[in-house]
Design a protein around this motif. Structure first.
Motif, PDB file in Angstrom:
ATOM      1  N   THR A  50       2.012  -4.063   7.170  1.00 44.37           N
ATOM      2  CA  THR A  50       3.471  -3.099   6.449  1.00 44.37           C
ATOM      3  C   THR A  50       2.923  -1.734   5.802  1.00 44.37           C
ATOM      4  O   THR A  50       3.363  -0.789   5.379  1.00 44.37           O
ATOM      5  CB  THR A  50       4.706  -3.845   5.567  1.00 44.37           C
ATOM      6  N   LYS A  51       2.047  -2.047   4.410  1.00 50.37           N
ATOM      7  CA  LYS A  51       1.890  -1.000   3.705  1.00 50.37           C
ATOM      8  C   LYS A  51       0.837   0.069   4.190  1.00 50.37           C
ATOM      9  O   LYS A  51       1.226   1.448   4.088  1.00 50.37           O
ATOM     10  CB  LYS A  51       1.333  -0.775   2.216  1.00 50.37           C
ATOM     11  N   PHE A  52       0.260  -0.477   5.352  1.00 49.02           N
ATOM     12  CA  PHE A  52      -0.865   0.524   5.530  1.00 49.02           C
ATOM     13  C   PHE A  52      -0.519   0.976   6.912  1.00 49.02           C
ATOM     14  O   PHE A  52      -0.074   2.053   7.498  1.00 49.02           O
ATOM     15  CB  PHE A  52      -2.006  -0.640   6.507  1.00 49.02           C
ATOM     16  N   TRP A  53       1.084   0.407   7.726  1.00 51.04           N
ATOM     17  CA  TRP A  53       1.693   1.202   8.207  1.00 51.04           C
ATOM     18  C   TRP A  53       2.270   2.638   8.397  1.00 51.04           C
ATOM     19  O   TRP A  53       2.899   3.366   8.745  1.00 51.04           O
ATOM     20  CB  TRP A  53       2.151   0.142   9.882  1.00 51.04           C
ATOM     21  N   GLN A  54       2.399   2.202   6.705  1.00 47.55           N
ATOM     22  CA  GLN A  54       3.256   3.200   6.362  1.00 47.55           C
ATOM     23  C   GLN A  54       2.560   4.407   5.948  1.00 47.55           C
ATOM     24  O   GLN A  54       2.853   6.089   5.884  1.00 47.55           O
ATOM     25  CB  GLN A  54       4.627   2.091   4.553  1.00 47.55           C
ATOM     26  N   ALA A  55       1.343   4.057   5.789  1.00 41.66           N
ATOM     27  CA  ALA A  55       0.503   5.148   4.832  1.00 41.66           C
ATOM     28  C   ALA A  55      -0.136   6.125   6.159  1.00 41.66           C
ATOM     29  O   ALA A  55       0.396   6.998   6.412  1.00 41.66           O
ATOM     30  CB  ALA A  55      -0.644   4.406   4.695  1.00 41.66           C
ATOM     31  N   VAL A  56       0.111   5.326   7.295  1.00 41.86           N
ATOM     32  CA  VAL A  56      -0.171   6.395   8.724  1.00 41.86           C
ATOM     33  C   VAL A  56       0.606   6.947   8.527  1.00 41.86           C
ATOM     34  O   VAL A  56       0.540   8.019   9.293  1.00 41.86           O
ATOM     35  CB  VAL A  56      -0.524   4.876  10.111  1.00 41.86           C
ATOM     36  N   ILE A  57       1.869   6.432   8.907  1.00 40.35           N
ATOM     37  CA  ILE A  57       3.367   7.390   9.301  1.00 40.35           C
ATOM     38  C   ILE A  57       2.802   8.303   8.022  1.00 40.35           C
ATOM     39  O   ILE A  57       3.135  10.250   8.387  1.00 40.35           O
ATOM     40  CB  ILE A  57       4.478   6.663   9.365  1.00 40.35           C
ATOM     41  N   ASP A  58       2.815   8.302   7.476  1.00 35.64           N
ATOM     42  CA  ASP A  58       3.009   9.131   5.876  1.00 35.64           C
ATOM     43  C   ASP A  58       1.761  10.934   6.437  1.00 35.64           C
ATOM     44  O   ASP A  58       2.153  11.729   6.015  1.00 35.64           O
ATOM     45  CB  ASP A  58       2.884   8.722   4.680  1.00 35.64           C
ATOM     46  N   GLU A  59       0.873   9.585   6.172  1.00 37.39           N
ATOM     47  CA  GLU A  59      -0.666  11.299   6.401  1.00 37.39           C
ATOM     48  C   GLU A  59       0.009  11.462   8.219  1.00 37.39           C
ATOM     49  O   GLU A  59      -0.985  12.812   8.518  1.00 37.39           O
ATOM     50  CB  GLU A  59      -1.704   9.728   6.781  1.00 37.39           C
ATOM     51  N   THR A  60       0.196  10.844   8.834  1.00 40.37           N
ATOM     52  CA  THR A  60       0.141  11.467  10.635  1.00 40.37           C
ATOM     53  C   THR A  60       1.519  12.548  10.748  1.00 40.37           C
ATOM     54  O   THR A  60       1.928  13.314  11.227  1.00 40.37           O
ATOM     55  CB  THR A  60      -0.001  10.345  11.983  1.00 40.37           C
ATOM     56  N   GLY A  61       2.281  11.904  10.142  1.00 41.53           N
ATOM     57  CA  GLY A  61       3.682  12.826   9.981  1.00 41.53           C
ATOM     58  C   GLY A  61       4.533  12.129  11.408  1.00 41.53           C
ATOM     59  O   GLY A  61       5.091  12.276  11.582  1.00 41.53           O
ATOM     60  N   GLN A  62       3.506  10.678  12.307  1.00 46.49           N
ATOM     61  CA  GLN A  62       4.545  10.632  13.100  1.00 46.49           C
ATOM     62  C   GLN A  62       5.510   9.515  12.397  1.00 46.49           C
ATOM     63  O   GLN A  62       4.511   8.488  12.485  1.00 46.49           O
ATOM     64  CB  GLN A  62       3.751  10.103  13.815  1.00 46.49           C
ATOM     65  N   GLU A  63       6.616   9.276  13.423  1.00 41.56           N
ATOM     66  CA  GLU A  63       7.620   8.272  12.594  1.00 41.56           C
ATOM     67  C   GLU A  63       7.184   7.140  14.107  1.00 41.56           C
ATOM     68  O   GLU A  63       7.297   6.051  13.470  1.00 41.56           O
ATOM     69  CB  GLU A  63       8.760   8.717  13.468  1.00 41.56           C
ATOM     70  N   HIS A  64       6.319   7.081  14.962  1.00 45.31           N
ATOM     71  CA  HIS A  64       6.316   6.292  15.845  1.00 45.31           C
ATOM     72  C   HIS A  64       4.777   6.164  15.985  1.00 45.31           C
ATOM     73  O   HIS A  64       3.921   6.278  16.430  1.00 45.31           O
ATOM     74  CB  HIS A  64       6.410   6.581  17.169  1.00 45.31           C
ATOM     75  N   ALA A  65       4.141   6.449  14.748  1.00 49.32           N
ATOM     76  CA  ALA A  65       2.943   5.785  14.966  1.00 49.32           C
ATOM     77  C   ALA A  65       2.199   4.364  15.416  1.00 49.32           C
ATOM     78  O   ALA A  65       0.836   5.442  15.673  1.00 49.32           O
ATOM     79  CB  ALA A  65       2.161   5.527  13.144  1.00 49.32           C
ATOM     80  N   GLY A  66       2.474   3.844  15.915  1.00 48.97           N
ATOM     81  CA  GLY A  66       2.344   2.728  17.288  1.00 48.97           C
ATOM     82  C   GLY A  66       1.690   3.753  18.141  1.00 48.97           C
ATOM     83  O   GLY A  66       0.088   3.372  19.254  1.00 48.97           O
TER      84      GLY A  66
END
Length: 330
Positions: A50-66
């Motif tokens: 959960t923390k990892f994917w939130q970090a991905v969203i924060d860094e990519t700026g992509q709401e639908h990171a997956g």
């Protein structure tokens, strides 16, 4: 309840996809307290997802990171399960082989293949509370792999997700090439069952046997770690009652004490060492983070006499409990 873990192999392709998308993976890892060169060697806590994917969203700026990262994923990820596919006689045989060892990827996943007429259903059950980005990325990775393994012949009818909120229908169709159904009872891929009989151009029985044996060994290693972790949990429950004995723990596990000792030996640990390790960690925690009197700590760590506790603690740490508390607080 045991702590769920994922194989580090699940994280590596995601980091590669981040790099390919123009995002620095090191910044994502830093957000969850990891350095790029400090990835866990084998397994890491599933709770980090959960923390990892939130970090991905924060860094990519992509709401639908997956969904965003699917297009950047490497098709082949060097997983043992992929080699089981390659060396099997047919695509279906390879898939069934791989599903036997799905736990090599994650404790949070279970998988089942059902054939319903001209449709095959690959059901992927994930642990509750998982971030939606994990199954959405996983679905895309599986589809890309299956298309590559079948030389583009893999035909997907629909994808099912348990979560009800996500991207738009158009986004899912663009990512998967088929409709995605939200709020389903299962995570599942539905595809043409005819592909299961497609022959593998790389089928080699000798290699399949070798890969199968390697997968069995890796699965056995995970199961040995499960046993050690379960024993640690039971020791934590029993130590305060001064009942953390091999006999009591084996009784809780419903196995003979001799068998438990043998299995722990195979796992490379001794029961008494596990008890001592837990008592030492508990004692240090109580000394540093509470104001409990030494007499109370003696009881909480399962010792019957203060003198026995003092001797054991000095053997573990090199100083007496009082000296340890005073030094650390000073």
């Amino acid at each position: 309840m045991r702590d769920l873990t994922d194989d580090i192999a699940l994280m590596r392709p995601v980091l590669a996809a981040l790099q390919a998308s123009g995002t620095d993976p090191a910044k994502v890892l830093a957000r969850i307290g990891l350095q790029a060169g400090e990835l866990p060697p084998k397994r890491f806590p599933h709770a980090l997802q959960t923390k990892f994917w939130q970090a991905v969203i924060d860094e990519t700026g992509q709401e639908h990171a997956g969904l965003f990262l699917i297009q950047h994923l490497p098709i082949y990820q060097g997983l043992l399960l992929e080699y089981l596919f390659f060396s099997s006689e047919t695509f279906g045989a390879g898939l069934r082989h791989a599903l036997r060892y799905i736990r090599l990827l994650s404790d949070a996943l279970t998988a089942r293949l059902d054939v319903e007429g001209d449709r095959a259903v690959l059901t992927l059950a994930a642990a509750s509370g998982v971030s939606r980005h994990f199954p959405e990325l996983l679905a895309g990775a599986v589809i890309r792999l299956f298309k590559a393994l079948t030389e583009g012949d893999f035909s997907l009818y629909e994808v099912h997700f348990i979560h009800t909120c996500g991207a738009s229908a158009e986004d899912y169709r663009a990512a998967y090439g088929c409709p995605a159904h939200m709020g389903s009872e299962r995570y599942a891929l539905v595809f043409d069952s005819a592909i299961l009989s497609k022959s593998s151009a790389l089928a080699q029985p000798e290699l399949l046997q070798m890969h199968d044996l390697l997968a069995q060994r890796q699965l056995s290693e995970i199961e040995r770690l499960d046993l050690v972790n379960r024993v640690r949990e039971l020791i934590a429950e029993l130590v305060v009652e001064n009942r953390a004995t091999l006999e009591q723990v084996s009784k809780r596990l419903d196995m003979p004490a001799r068998r438990l000792r043998e299995r722990l030996t195979i796992a490379g640990v001794r029961f008494n060492d596990l008890v001592g390790d837990y008592r030492c960690r508990l004692a240090k925690d109580l000394l540093l983070n509470t104001d409990e009197r030494i007499e109370v700590i003696v009881e909480l760590t399962g010792f019957s006499e203060p003198s026995t506790f003092y001797r054991a603690f000095k053997r573990w740490v090199g100083v007496t409990p009082v000296e340890f508390r005073n030094r650390k607080k000073g």
